[in-house]
Design a protein around this motif. Structure first.
Motif, PDB file in Angstrom:
ATOM      1  N   GLU A  84       0.863  -1.170   0.000  1.00  0.00           N
ATOM      2  CA  GLU A  84       0.000   0.000   0.000  1.00  0.00           C
ATOM      3  C   GLU A  84       0.901   1.223   0.000  1.00  0.00           C
ATOM      4  O   GLU A  84       1.890   1.259   0.733  1.00  0.00           O
ATOM      5  N   ASN A  94      -2.550   8.736   4.277  1.00  0.00           N
ATOM      6  CA  ASN A  94      -3.492   8.142   3.325  1.00  0.00           C
ATOM      7  C   ASN A  94      -2.754   7.076   2.532  1.00  0.00           C
ATOM      8  O   ASN A  94      -1.684   7.349   1.969  1.00  0.00           O
ATOM      9  N   LYS A  96      -3.193   3.661  -0.347  1.00  0.00           N
ATOM     10  CA  LYS A  96      -4.012   2.920  -1.309  1.00  0.00           C
ATOM     11  C   LYS A  96      -3.272   1.657  -1.704  1.00  0.00           C
ATOM     12  O   LYS A  96      -2.055   1.657  -1.872  1.00  0.00           O
ATOM     13  N   GLU A 115      -8.200   1.169   0.854  1.00  0.00           N
ATOM     14  CA  GLU A 115      -7.693   2.483   1.250  1.00  0.00           C
ATOM     15  C   GLU A 115      -7.717   2.570   2.761  1.00  0.00           C
ATOM     16  O   GLU A 115      -8.706   2.191   3.389  1.00  0.00           O
TER      17      GLU A 115
END
Length: 166
Positions: A84, A94, A96, A115
């Motif tokens: 990620e 953050n 993803k 996410e």
């Protein structure tokens, strides 16, 4: 450590206790953290294990910026390893999903999108880390809220404090 709630269209809603650890790897010359996470069912005394994962967090400075890149390399005992990638800006991380590797014995459904958002609040007493995980799978193709918890640094038993939760 803290309490959270799990939801997803294909399962019953549930509550859980989470124990999450980030530790510096002091043997590495790079900014590298060891990550370990375990969740336990709120049903049962003592709480029953539900999920665990571990891996490494790499932080890469962005020259001329207050932000940084971050990479999570995470492995779970169900035979799935994920990479990620994302950013750290201020107190917010953050991430993803960028790749998934599955063993030949891992079971469906397959996670197709993931996410994570971690929001650190240093002004809370005690400081908190709010965690949110959104996910899509081969059975649920739309990115959907899956987990949300509020973590604080605890030194006592995770089953004795009912004041902290999502």
């Amino acid at each position: 450590k803290g309490k959270g709630k799990g939801v997803f269209p294909t399962i019953k809603d549930f509550e859980y206790v989470e124990d999450c650890t980030f530790e510096w790897d002091e043997t590495s010359p790079r900014p590298l953290l060891f990550y370990r996470q375990k969740t336990f069912s709120m049903k049962g005394n003592p709480p029953l294990p539900m999920h665990m994962e571990s891996g490494y967090v790499r932080v890469i400075a962005l020259p001329g910026s207050s932000a940084a890149r971050i990479e999570f390399i995470v492995s779970a005992p169900n035979g799935v390893t994920t990479t990620e990638e994302g950013t750290i800006e201020g107190h917010i991380i953050n991430l993803k999903l960028t790749s998934t590797t599955r063993s030949s014995t891992s079971r469906p459904p397959v996670t197709t999108m993931l996410e994570r958002t971690y929001t650190y609040n240093p002004d809370a007493v005690p400081p908190t880390l709010h965690c949110v995980v959104d996910m899509a799978t081969s059975n649920t193709p739309a990115l959907t809220r899956h987990l949300e918890c509020m973590l604080t640094k605890w030194t006592d038993d995770i089953t004795t404090d009912d004041e902290h939760g999502p």
